[in-house]
Design a protein around this motif. Structure first.
Motif, mmCIF file in Angstrom:
data_model
loop_
_atom_site.group_PDB
_atom_site.id
_atom_site.type_symbol
_atom_site.label_atom_id
_atom_site.label_comp_id
_atom_site.label_asym_id
_atom_site.label_seq_id
_atom_site.Cartn_x
_atom_site.Cartn_y
_atom_site.Cartn_z
ATOM 1 N N ASP A 148 -6.461 14.722 -4.670
ATOM 2 C CA ASP A 148 -6.348 13.522 -3.834
ATOM 3 C C ASP A 148 -5.360 13.779 -2.699
ATOM 4 O O ASP A 148 -4.191 14.122 -2.939
ATOM 5 N N VAL A 149 -5.808 13.602 -1.449
ATOM 6 C CA VAL A 149 -4.946 13.898 -0.302
ATOM 7 C C VAL A 149 -3.732 12.974 -0.244
ATOM 8 O O VAL A 149 -2.702 13.325 0.361
ATOM 9 N N PHE A 150 -3.816 11.806 -0.866
ATOM 10 C CA PHE A 150 -2.698 10.869 -0.821
ATOM 11 C C PHE A 150 -1.524 11.310 -1.693
ATOM 12 O O PHE A 150 -0.469 10.674 -1.662
ATOM 13 N N ARG A 151 -1.713 12.382 -2.450
ATOM 14 C CA ARG A 151 -0.578 12.870 -3.246
ATOM 15 C C ARG A 151 0.531 13.408 -2.344
ATOM 16 O O ARG A 151 1.672 13.570 -2.765
ATOM 17 N N PHE A 152 0.193 13.686 -1.090
ATOM 18 C CA PHE A 152 1.189 14.192 -0.143
ATOM 19 C C PHE A 152 1.908 13.063 0.598
ATOM 20 O O PHE A 152 2.862 13.315 1.331
ATOM 21 N N VAL A 153 1.427 11.840 0.435
ATOM 22 C CA VAL A 153 2.028 10.706 1.136
ATOM 23 C C VAL A 153 3.124 10.096 0.249
ATOM 24 O O VAL A 153 2.852 9.573 -0.827
ATOM 25 N N LYS A 154 4.345 10.164 0.701
ATOM 26 C CA LYS A 154 5.492 9.633 -0.049
ATOM 27 C C LYS A 154 6.029 8.411 0.696
ATOM 28 O O LYS A 154 6.407 8.515 1.865
ATOM 29 N N VAL A 155 6.026 7.270 0.031
ATOM 30 C CA VAL A 155 6.467 6.026 0.665
ATOM 31 C C VAL A 155 7.634 5.440 -0.130
ATOM 32 O O VAL A 155 7.545 5.273 -1.350
ATOM 33 N N GLY A 156 8.711 5.118 0.565
ATOM 34 C CA GLY A 156 9.870 4.524 -0.083
ATOM 35 C C GLY A 156 9.787 3.006 -0.115
ATOM 36 O O GLY A 156 8.854 2.401 0.430
ATOM 37 N N ASP A 157 10.754 2.386 -0.753
ATOM 38 C CA ASP A 157 10.814 0.930 -0.822
ATOM 39 C C ASP A 157 11.239 0.359 0.530
ATOM 40 O O ASP A 157 11.956 1.002 1.299
ATOM 41 N N ALA A 158 10.787 -0.873 0.814
ATOM 42 C CA ALA A 158 11.170 -1.560 2.053
ATOM 43 C C ALA A 158 12.025 -2.766 1.692
ATOM 44 O O ALA A 158 11.618 -3.606 0.886
ATOM 45 N N TYR A 159 13.195 -2.852 2.294
ATOM 46 C CA TYR A 159 14.136 -3.927 1.996
ATOM 47 C C TYR A 159 14.140 -4.960 3.111
ATOM 48 O O TYR A 159 14.102 -4.618 4.292
ATOM 49 N N PHE A 160 14.184 -6.235 2.705
ATOM 50 C CA PHE A 160 14.208 -7.313 3.683
ATOM 51 C C PHE A 160 15.610 -7.493 4.246
ATOM 52 O O PHE A 160 16.603 -7.187 3.593
ATOM 53 N N GLU A 161 15.659 -8.011 5.468
ATOM 54 C CA GLU A 161 16.945 -8.315 6.072
ATOM 55 C C GLU A 161 17.587 -9.501 5.351
ATOM 56 O O GLU A 161 16.907 -10.343 4.765
ATOM 57 N N LYS A 162 18.898 -9.584 5.409
ATOM 58 C CA LYS A 162 19.638 -10.651 4.748
ATOM 59 C C LYS A 162 19.215 -12.016 5.296
ATOM 60 O O LYS A 162 19.040 -12.190 6.497
ATOM 61 N N GLY A 163 19.033 -12.980 4.386
ATOM 62 C CA GLY A 163 18.682 -14.329 4.799
ATOM 63 C C GLY A 163 17.207 -14.541 5.054
ATOM 64 O O GLY A 163 16.820 -15.572 5.604
ATOM 65 N N SER A 164 16.378 -13.577 4.663
ATOM 66 C CA SER A 164 14.943 -13.681 4.962
ATOM 67 C C SER A 164 14.170 -14.418 3.872
ATOM 68 O O SER A 164 12.988 -14.699 4.042
#
Length: 209
Positions: A168-184
C-alpha cells in the motif's frame, strides 16, 4: 517533518467517549450576554472547599444538586473559572438533564484531531479523485453488478494503492496530530436526528463540544 496549518471549514467533533453531567461534571455561568461551560476539576474544588467537606460535595452530586451553588456557599468568592479544568463558549440553552459529549483531548488538556483521522480523510479524498478517472474501476463495478455482488471499499483501494499493507503506497504517508488553537472549543446542541431501526425510533440529541 513539515509543519502544516490547516483550517476547518465545518464544525468538527471527535469524541473521547466520555459524557459529562450537568451540575456535577460541568456548570454553566454567564458573563454579560455570553454563556460559558466550565468543566469541573475536582482537585481545584477540593482546594476551595477543603478535604473535610468532600462528603458534603458527594452528597450534592448524589442528590443531583447544584455544584456551583454549593461551591459558592462554601467559598463565597469562588468563580466557576477558578475550579475549571477548561472553559467552553456555549451557544445552547442548558437544561438540567443535559450531558456534554466531550471532545478528545491530549494529556495536557488540548483538543486535537488524531493523525490517523487526518490520514483517513486524505485517503478518502484521493480515492474519490482517482475513482473518477479509472476505467478499470468502472469495469470492476460493472462486473460485480453483473454477478450481483457488491464492490467493497477494500477491493477499490486494492486496485488504487496496492493489494496488501506491505504494498500500500499510503504506508509512506506519515501524518501527525493536529492541535486546535486556544479558545477554539464551543458547545452547541445537536439537531434532533431520528433513526428508525427495526421499527423503533432512536432519537439522538445531546450537547457536543
Amino acid at each position: 517533518m513539515s509543519k502544516v496549518k490547516i483550517q476547518t471549514l465545518t464544525p468538527i467533533h471527535i469524541g473521547s467517549g466520555d459524557f459529562l453531567k450537568n451540575n456535577s461534571d460541568f456548570v454553566e455561568y454567564k458573563e454579560g450576554e455570553d454563556s460559558y461551560l466550565s468543566v469541573i476539576d475536582p482537585k481545584k474544588i477540593l482546594d476551595l472547599i477543603g478535604l473535610e467537606r468532600i462528603n458534603d460535595w458527594v452528597s450534592v452530586i448524589e442528590r443531583q444538586g447544584d455544584t456551583k451553588d454549593f461551591v459558592t456557599r462554601m467559598c463565597r468568592n469562588a468563580h466557576p473559572r477558578s475550579y475549571a479544568l477548561r472553559t467552553i463558549t456555549n451557544f445552547a440553552s442548558v437544561r438540567r438533564e443535559d450531558t456534554l459529549k466531550e471532545c478528545l483531548h491530549d494529556g495536557m488538556g488540548k483538543p486535537y484531531i488524531p493523525g490517523s483521522s487526518i490520514k483517513g480523510a486524505i485517503r478518502t479524498a484521493v480515492v474519490a479523485t482517482l475513482a473518477a478517472q479509472m476505467n478499470a474501476l468502472e469495469r470492476l463495478v460493472v462486473t460485480k453488478r453483473n454477478e450481483k455482488k457488491n464492490v467493497t471499499a477494500k477491493q477499490v483501494e486494492a486496485k488504487m494503492f496496492g493489494g496488501d499493507p506491505n504494498s500500500d503506497v499510503f504506508r509512506f504517508v506519515k501524518v501527525g496530530d493536529a492541535y486546535f488553537e486556544k479558545g477554539s472549543e464551543l458547545s452547541t446542541r445537536v439537531i434532533n436526528l431520528n433513526i428508525i431501526r427495526d421499527g423503533q425510533v432512536i432519537e439522538l440529541a445531546n450537547f457536543k463540544t
